[in-house]
Design a protein around this motif. Structure first.
Motif, PDB file in Angstrom:
ATOM      1  N   ARG A   1       1.053  -1.030  -0.044  1.00 60.50           N
ATOM      2  CA  ARG A   1      -0.285   0.207   0.018  1.00 60.50           C
ATOM      3  C   ARG A   1       0.392   1.355   0.089  1.00 60.50           C
ATOM      4  O   ARG A   1       0.771   2.618  -0.513  1.00 60.50           O
ATOM      5  N   ARG A   2       2.036   1.554   0.700  1.00 58.53           N
ATOM      6  CA  ARG A   2       2.891   2.112   0.621  1.00 58.53           C
ATOM      7  C   ARG A   2       3.658   2.748  -0.365  1.00 58.53           C
ATOM      8  O   ARG A   2       4.689   3.087  -0.330  1.00 58.53           O
ATOM      9  N   GLY A   3       3.329   1.021  -1.384  1.00 61.47           N
ATOM     10  CA  GLY A   3       5.469   0.928  -2.289  1.00 61.47           C
ATOM     11  C   GLY A   3       6.664   0.739  -1.608  1.00 61.47           C
ATOM     12  O   GLY A   3       7.241   1.376  -2.584  1.00 61.47           O
ATOM     13  N   ARG A   4       6.774   0.490  -0.437  1.00 63.35           N
ATOM     14  CA  ARG A   4       7.944   0.390  -0.119  1.00 63.35           C
ATOM     15  C   ARG A   4       8.536  -1.232  -0.181  1.00 63.35           C
ATOM     16  O   ARG A   4       7.457  -2.637  -0.073  1.00 63.35           O
ATOM     17  N   HIS A   5       9.401  -1.695  -0.341  1.00 65.13           N
ATOM     18  CA  HIS A   5       9.600  -3.080  -0.438  1.00 65.13           C
ATOM     19  C   HIS A   5       8.723  -4.127  -1.276  1.00 65.13           C
ATOM     20  O   HIS A   5       8.521  -5.090  -0.550  1.00 65.13           O
TER      21      HIS A   5
ATOM     22  N   GLY B   1      -5.559  -1.027  -2.500  1.00 65.03           N
ATOM     23  CA  GLY B   1      -7.181  -0.829  -2.827  1.00 65.03           C
ATOM     24  C   GLY B   1      -8.213  -0.915  -1.478  1.00 65.03           C
ATOM     25  O   GLY B   1      -7.326  -1.506  -0.822  1.00 65.03           O
ATOM     26  N   ARG B   2      -9.126  -1.679  -1.700  1.00 61.26           N
ATOM     27  CA  ARG B   2      -9.754  -1.886  -0.112  1.00 61.26           C
ATOM     28  C   ARG B   2      -9.109  -3.220   0.238  1.00 61.26           C
ATOM     29  O   ARG B   2      -9.285  -3.535   1.483  1.00 61.26           O
TER      30      ARG B   2
ATOM     31  N   ARG C   1      -5.976  -2.868   2.424  1.00 59.16           N
ATOM     32  CA  ARG C   1      -6.336  -2.440   3.147  1.00 59.16           C
ATOM     33  C   ARG C   1      -7.062  -3.297   4.444  1.00 59.16           C
ATOM     34  O   ARG C   1      -6.217  -2.948   5.023  1.00 59.16           O
ATOM     35  N   VAL C   2      -8.005  -3.639   3.770  1.00 59.92           N
ATOM     36  CA  VAL C   2      -8.317  -4.656   4.752  1.00 59.92           C
ATOM     37  C   VAL C   2      -7.729  -6.060   5.096  1.00 59.92           C
ATOM     38  O   VAL C   2      -7.325  -6.631   6.502  1.00 59.92           O
ATOM     39  N   ALA C   3      -6.656  -6.420   4.113  1.00 61.51           N
ATOM     40  CA  ALA C   3      -5.680  -6.821   4.513  1.00 61.51           C
ATOM     41  C   ALA C   3      -3.975  -7.136   5.072  1.00 61.51           C
ATOM     42  O   ALA C   3      -4.064  -7.644   6.545  1.00 61.51           O
ATOM     43  N   GLU C   4      -4.006  -5.771   6.154  1.00 61.96           N
ATOM     44  CA  GLU C   4      -3.287  -5.063   6.347  1.00 61.96           C
ATOM     45  C   GLU C   4      -3.807  -5.070   7.378  1.00 61.96           C
ATOM     46  O   GLU C   4      -2.889  -5.218   8.524  1.00 61.96           O
ATOM     47  N   TRP C   5      -4.795  -4.946   8.187  1.00 61.56           N
ATOM     48  CA  TRP C   5      -6.235  -4.770   9.147  1.00 61.56           C
ATOM     49  C   TRP C   5      -6.161  -6.348  10.166  1.00 61.56           C
ATOM     50  O   TRP C   5      -7.044  -6.146  11.160  1.00 61.56           O
ATOM     51  N   SER C   6      -5.903  -7.421   8.747  1.00 63.62           N
ATOM     52  CA  SER C   6      -6.351  -8.537  10.092  1.00 63.62           C
ATOM     53  C   SER C   6      -4.951  -9.251  10.033  1.00 63.62           C
ATOM     54  O   SER C   6      -5.054 -11.007  10.790  1.00 63.62           O
ATOM     55  N   GLY C   7      -3.856  -8.553  10.385  1.00 65.03           N
ATOM     56  CA  GLY C   7      -3.106  -8.751  11.432  1.00 65.03           C
ATOM     57  C   GLY C   7      -3.187  -9.576  12.978  1.00 65.03           C
ATOM     58  O   GLY C   7      -2.904 -10.380  13.218  1.00 65.03           O
ATOM     59  N   PRO C   8      -3.996  -8.977  13.307  1.00 64.29           N
ATOM     60  CA  PRO C   8      -4.022  -9.405  15.219  1.00 64.29           C
ATOM     61  C   PRO C   8      -5.152 -10.652  15.425  1.00 64.29           C
ATOM     62  O   PRO C   8      -5.578 -11.045  15.889  1.00 64.29           O
TER      63      PRO C   8
END
Length: 474
Positions: A207-211, A353-354, A357-364
């Motif tokens: 999402r941030r274009g890093r690594h 995209g969406r 974003r959902v995948a990033e917040w799925s960590g916990p």
């Protein structure tokens, strides 16, 4: 509820183990992921696998250290707070915990040093082997600890002699009726927890274009892995539920908020259980569906809580809601996996995209599900510490006072908040830094580079001058 020594001791143990279990839930799966990356790096020589392995090894080291610190105090509680339990079960529980130390902890400790610091000191194959053995050690640790817990849930292979549990058949002690299902369900949960952490980290970088290269590999690997493991976990959970219905039917009745024994049991989606009135308020249920998933028979019979005296029933509300949290997260995980494949088929999986974003917040999610599942397992066993044989109130140390436990509980709460707060900040910092480019040492220059001849040591002018002076002196 009076906060006596028993209640406070239970709260203290719950506080300690709830924090501690977060670490095995992460490190078991992470060790397996690191071992996979090391094998892929060895086979393909793609440096992206090396960079990812080096990155996750750092997070593993911090998590492993936190796990040791938070877990080492747990055995002390058996002596301080639960001395009667320790006295009664030592011959069974003590042996299994000793096996865990000898076969699992020592294996992890022995090869963890090579994994952390030996990349440029040992051949590549030896580093790969160390990663595999550390992963094996984490799995063996789960094997023995869950063996202890399974015996407490469905005790077998012992006899009672003067109030003490004496093992008669250690294989029967270890391989109790619930052990295969509990081990499978828990290990799958640990692996899935790590899978969602890897997915979340990779999605965050994308999402941030890093690594970008590393994050694409993380997202692909984790999504593929979760596509297999999440459905398998649903099957394992169903089989574990059937086993629990057979051996711990009161726990299942509490999970479903079922008070009356009946056939065609409805599936309770939501309710507020009332233990005093022995009923549910504001219940929303689907007729007959409960019997189908509990017994695999639409007309199957399930015992209600009224079959047991009040003093033999678990705390219904806690078990009921924890079970729904666990199942709800499982359904959400499956939905995320399906959504990921939909994005893949559309060619948008790696596009911000969406979904990312959902995948990033799925960590916990995995951690919450593990805590909810542990709550169902342990609270659902109450009021027994050894199911059907020893009550929790009979396991607490006899000389404890509420003041003693209050003081130690406050100390544990403060110290764990400091330990885990600091550890989380360090882990967060490592994730923000991200994978770093591989150095020459990390790509095993010692293997790729031929050994220098002995004369090469005289290449520098200073060394050559010392050799010349030594010759003149001779």
């Amino acid at each position: 509820m009076d906060l006596d020594a028993l209640v406070l001791s239970r709260l203290q143990f719950a506080w300690v183990i709830a924090w501690h279990i977060l670490l095995p839930a992460f490190t078991v799966g992470l060790a397996c992921y690191i071992a996979t990356l090391e094998v892929l790096w060895w086979i393909t020589q793609r440096e992206v696998y090396l960079r990812l392995s080096a990155f996750w090894i750092k997070l593993f080291a911090v998590s492993f250290g936190m796990g040791v610190v938070s877990g080492i105090v747990m055995p002390f509680q058996f002596g301080t707070n639960w001395s009667r339990f320790a006295d009664a079960t030592f011959n069974v529980v003590g042996a299994l915990m000793a096996y865990e130390v000898l076969t699992a902890f020592f294996l992890e400790a022995a090869f963890l040093g090579i994994l952390l610091f030996g990349r440029r000191l040992v051949p590549q194959w030896a580093h790969v082997v160390s990663a595999l053995l550390v992963a094996l050690g984490t799995l063996l640790s789960s094997f023995w600890i869950l063996g202890v817990n399974s015996w407490m849930q469905t005790p077998r292979g012992h006899e009672l002699v003067d109030g003490r549990f004496m093992p008669q058949d250690m294989l029967a002690v270890l391989f109790t009726p619930s052990f295969p299902y509990r081990l499978t369900h828990n290990v799958f949960a640990f692996l899935i927890t790590t899978g969602f952490v890897v997915l979340a980290v990779g999605a965050g970088y994308l999402r941030r274009g890093r690594h970008v290269e590393e994050s694409r590999v993380m997202v692909k690997m984790s999504l593929g892995f979760l596509s297999v493991m999440v459905p398998l976990q649903i099957v394992a959970g169903d089989l574990h539920g059937l086993n629990t219905l057979e051996h711990q039917p009161a726990k299942v009745a509490a999970m479903e908020g079922l008070w009356e024994t009946q056939r065609r049991v409805p599936a309770s989606l939501f309710a507020i259980p009332d233990a005093e009135a022995e009923t549910n308020h504001f219940e929303i249920a689907i007729p007959a569906l409960g019997s189908l998933y509990l017994t695999h028979d639409l007309d199957g019979e399930v015992k209600g809580l009224k079959e047991w005296p009040r003093e033999d029933r678990p705390p219904v509300a806690i078990v009921y809601f924890a079970f729904r949290v666990m199942v709800g997260i499982g359904v959400l995980m499956l939905g995320i996996v399906v959504a990921g494949w939909v994005q893949h088929w559309r060619g948008r999986l790696m596009q911000p995209g969406r979904f990312l974003r959902v995948a990033e917040w799925s960590g916990p999610l995995g951690f919450v599900a593990v805590l909810a599942g542990w709550t169902v397992t342990e609270v659902g066993r109450q009021p027994w510490v050894v199911y059907g044989l020893m009550r929790t109130r009979d396991a607490v140390s006899p000389t404890l006072t509420a003041g003693d436990v209050s003081l130690s509980l406050a100390a544990y709460m403060l110290s764990y908040l400091v330990i885990f707060g600091g550890g989380f900040m360090l882990l967060r910092r490592l994730v923000l830094i991200g994978p770093q480019p591989a150095t020459g040492a990390e790509v095993h220059e010692t293997e790729a580079r031929p050994k220098r001849p002995l004369s090469a040591v005289t290449d520098t002018p200073a060394t050559a001058r010392r050799v010349e002076e030594a010759g003149d002196a001779a």
